[in-house]
Design a protein around this motif. Sequence first.
Motif, PDB file in Angstrom:
ATOM      1  N   GLY A   1       8.138  -4.596  11.641  1.00 46.99           N
ATOM      2  CA  GLY A   1       7.894  -5.923  12.184  1.00 46.99           C
ATOM      3  C   GLY A   1       7.154  -6.856  11.249  1.00 46.99           C
ATOM      4  N   ASN A   2       6.956  -6.463   9.988  1.00 43.24           N
ATOM      5  CA  ASN A   2       6.304  -7.334   9.013  1.00 43.24           C
ATOM      6  C   ASN A   2       6.732  -6.921   7.611  1.00 43.24           C
ATOM      7  OD1 ASN A   2       4.260  -5.285   7.952  1.00 43.24           O
ATOM      8  ND2 ASN A   2       3.727  -5.320  10.133  1.00 43.24           N
ATOM      9  N   VAL A   3       6.410  -7.760   6.644  1.00 43.27           N
ATOM     10  CA  VAL A   3       6.866  -7.551   5.266  1.00 43.27           C
ATOM     11  C   VAL A   3       6.310  -6.252   4.688  1.00 43.27           C
ATOM     12  CG1 VAL A   3       6.852  -8.503   2.929  1.00 43.27           C
ATOM     13  CG2 VAL A   3       7.111 -10.026   4.908  1.00 43.27           C
ATOM     14  N   TYR A   4       5.026  -6.008   4.916  1.00 43.78           N
ATOM     15  CA  TYR A   4       4.418  -4.768   4.417  1.00 43.78           C
ATOM     16  C   TYR A   4       5.174  -3.549   4.937  1.00 43.78           C
ATOM     17  CZ  TYR A   4       1.135  -0.827   4.416  1.00 43.78           C
ATOM     18  OH  TYR A   4       0.568   0.409   4.275  1.00 43.78           O
ATOM     19  N   ALA A   5       5.488  -3.541   6.235  1.00 39.76           N
ATOM     20  CA  ALA A   5       6.185  -2.405   6.829  1.00 39.76           C
ATOM     21  C   ALA A   5       7.566  -2.211   6.212  1.00 39.76           C
ATOM     22  CB  ALA A   5       6.292  -2.606   8.340  1.00 39.76           C
ATOM     23  N   VAL A   6       8.273  -3.298   5.927  1.00 42.76           N
ATOM     24  CA  VAL A   6       9.589  -3.200   5.294  1.00 42.76           C
ATOM     25  C   VAL A   6       9.480  -2.510   3.935  1.00 42.76           C
ATOM     26  CG1 VAL A   6      11.456  -4.546   4.241  1.00 42.76           C
ATOM     27  CG2 VAL A   6      10.589  -5.181   6.499  1.00 42.76           C
ATOM     28  N   THR A   7       8.447  -2.855   3.167  1.00 36.97           N
ATOM     29  CA  THR A   7       8.298  -2.236   1.852  1.00 36.97           C
ATOM     30  C   THR A   7       7.999  -0.745   1.973  1.00 36.97           C
ATOM     31  OG1 THR A   7       5.901  -2.688   1.626  1.00 36.97           O
ATOM     32  CG2 THR A   7       7.436  -4.402   0.886  1.00 36.97           C
ATOM     33  N   LYS A   8       7.252  -0.367   2.993  1.00 38.08           N
ATOM     34  CA  LYS A   8       6.919   1.047   3.158  1.00 38.08           C
ATOM     35  C   LYS A   8       8.115   1.855   3.678  1.00 38.08           C
ATOM     36  CE  LYS A   8       2.776   1.551   1.584  1.00 38.08           C
ATOM     37  NZ  LYS A   8       2.495   2.527   0.515  1.00 38.08           N
ATOM     38  N   VAL A   9       8.941   1.239   4.525  1.00 38.96           N
ATOM     39  CA  VAL A   9      10.184   1.894   4.940  1.00 38.96           C
ATOM     40  C   VAL A   9      11.066   2.156   3.721  1.00 38.96           C
ATOM     41  CG1 VAL A   9      12.356   1.565   6.182  1.00 38.96           C
ATOM     42  CG2 VAL A   9      10.202   1.010   7.305  1.00 38.96           C
ATOM     43  N   THR A  10      11.189   1.159   2.867  1.00 38.50           N
ATOM     44  CA  THR A  10      12.009   1.295   1.659  1.00 38.50           C
ATOM     45  C   THR A  10      11.465   2.392   0.757  1.00 38.50           C
ATOM     46  OG1 THR A  10      12.497  -1.068   1.786  1.00 38.50           O
ATOM     47  CG2 THR A  10      12.996   0.038  -0.287  1.00 38.50           C
ATOM     48  N   GLN A  11      10.153   2.413   0.568  1.00 41.38           N
ATOM     49  CA  GLN A  11       9.529   3.443  -0.253  1.00 41.38           C
ATOM     50  C   GLN A  11       9.825   4.831   0.289  1.00 41.38           C
ATOM     51  OE1 GLN A  11       5.167   3.217  -1.573  1.00 41.38           O
ATOM     52  NE2 GLN A  11       5.072   4.763   0.024  1.00 41.38           N
ATOM     53  N   ASN A  12       9.690   4.994   1.606  1.00 40.02           N
ATOM     54  CA  ASN A  12       9.942   6.290   2.231  1.00 40.02           C
ATOM     55  C   ASN A  12      11.393   6.722   2.061  1.00 40.02           C
ATOM     56  OD1 ASN A  12      10.946   7.803   4.883  1.00 40.02           O
ATOM     57  ND2 ASN A  12       8.818   8.370   4.549  1.00 40.02           N
ATOM     58  N   MET A  13      12.307   5.780   2.252  1.00 38.53           N
ATOM     59  CA  MET A  13      13.730   6.110   2.111  1.00 38.53           C
ATOM     60  C   MET A  13      14.057   6.517   0.687  1.00 38.53           C
ATOM     61  SD  MET A  13      15.600   3.213   4.447  1.00 38.53           S
ATOM     62  CE  MET A  13      15.652   3.369   6.248  1.00 38.53           C
ATOM     63  N   MET A  14      13.519   5.804  -0.287  1.00 41.45           N
ATOM     64  CA  MET A  14      13.761   6.164  -1.686  1.00 41.45           C
ATOM     65  C   MET A  14      13.206   7.552  -1.999  1.00 41.45           C
ATOM     66  SD  MET A  14      13.239   2.690  -3.957  1.00 41.45           S
ATOM     67  CE  MET A  14      11.457   2.676  -3.698  1.00 41.45           C
ATOM     68  N   ALA A  15      11.981   7.822  -1.530  1.00 39.58           N
ATOM     69  CA  ALA A  15      11.373   9.121  -1.811  1.00 39.58           C
ATOM     70  C   ALA A  15      12.158  10.254  -1.155  1.00 39.58           C
ATOM     71  CB  ALA A  15       9.922   9.120  -1.333  1.00 39.58           C
ATOM     72  N   THR A  16      12.638  10.026   0.055  1.00 43.70           N
ATOM     73  CA  THR A  16      13.432  11.044   0.743  1.00 43.70           C
ATOM     74  C   THR A  16      14.711  11.339  -0.025  1.00 43.70           C
ATOM     75  OG1 THR A  16      12.541  10.337   2.888  1.00 43.70           O
ATOM     76  CG2 THR A  16      14.546  11.657   2.923  1.00 43.70           C
ATOM     77  N   ILE A  17      15.379  10.291  -0.501  1.00 43.24           N
ATOM     78  CA  ILE A  17      16.607  10.472  -1.286  1.00 43.24           C
ATOM     79  C   ILE A  17      16.316  11.227  -2.575  1.00 43.24           C
ATOM     80  CG2 ILE A  17      18.340   9.233  -2.656  1.00 43.24           C
ATOM     81  CD1 ILE A  17      18.235   7.049  -0.437  1.00 43.24           C
ATOM     82  N   TYR A  18      15.260  10.844  -3.282  1.00 40.70           N
ATOM     83  CA  TYR A  18      14.926  11.507  -4.545  1.00 40.70           C
ATOM     84  C   TYR A  18      14.557  12.973  -4.321  1.00 40.70           C
ATOM     85  CZ  TYR A  18      15.076   7.593  -7.829  1.00 40.70           C
ATOM     86  OH  TYR A  18      15.485   6.575  -8.656  1.00 40.70           O
ATOM     87  N   ALA A  19      13.871  13.259  -3.223  1.00 40.90           N
ATOM     88  CA  ALA A  19      13.500  14.658  -2.936  1.00 40.90           C
ATOM     89  C   ALA A  19      14.747  15.515  -2.736  1.00 40.90           C
ATOM     90  CB  ALA A  19      12.612  14.714  -1.699  1.00 40.90           C
TER      91      ALA A  19
END
Length: 312
Positions: A139-157
């Motif tokens: 629901g905010n810009v900060y949260a969007v960046t953290k969702v993206t970070q999590n998705m990238m890390a999950t893919i890389y793992a």
Amino acid sequence: MKAMIIGAGGFVGSYLTQAIHDNLYCDIVATKMSQENLSLPGARVIDLNILEKDQIAKVLNEERPDYIFHLAAQSSVALSWKDPGMTVTINIKGALNLLDTIRELDYQPRVLIVGSGEEFGHIKDGTVPINEDAPLDPGNVYAVTKVTQNMMATIYAHAYGLKLIMTRSFNHVGPKQSPQFVVSDFCSQVVKIEKGLQEPIMNVGNLTAKRDFTDVRDVVRAYTLLMQYGKPGETYNVGLGHAIAIQDILGQILEQTDAKIEVRVDPSKLRPVDVPIIEPDTSKIFRDTGWKPEITLTQTIKDTLDYWRESL
């Protein structure tokens, strides 16, 4: 064994340094931005800008840490509304630089990627507490960046077999936190009023929102346990498991002062969009690591008030 804290200049850095010393018993290297002044007893401090991938590669190849705790972020929701570009650059580009560098190393450290409970965003009535598999609706810009970070890390793992463990960490509070954040803001205002540095009026934002608040000293203990026992590729909620209204937090703070204070809503403290309630299911981290919070909110508030009473 060696642990590295990336982004140790923020609120969590000093607490995590102590937790690593107490629980992991290894050498500690902590990174900061070149313009920051940082001294951490028990840690060797070096400069690192995560927006410069070459710097990350040089530091990791020289230090070769066994454990990497990635804390570096623009972590204020309020500031993310004011400067979304900076928030995106630091939280997404910085994390991607780190992930790519780790992928290219000739050894595999265990890495903790710290995210946020804000990633869940707008939670439907009747669905709390939410577990790690709940839909994400930032629901905010900060949260969007953290969702993206999590998705990238999950893919890389999963794609590269990296030993990445991710968190969704809910509000953590305690002494030394910036007054950008609500509990520290309220406590600092109370102490200013006690000392005659502010008229007896407390300026507040939205008091109806409900959030999960955990003492930072409990949170960093969770991080050290996840580093030891967390499963690579998995995400863990880190929080108390019980949301409380900001109004009730304010009430507990006011109970710990003799000052007579008037409370006023300050429109500048209201966010363009605010999520009504965020409350996590923490059964997964308890199951895998045995962690659970130990410090009460009453104690956290007392310690935070005492910190400001000594500092101001």
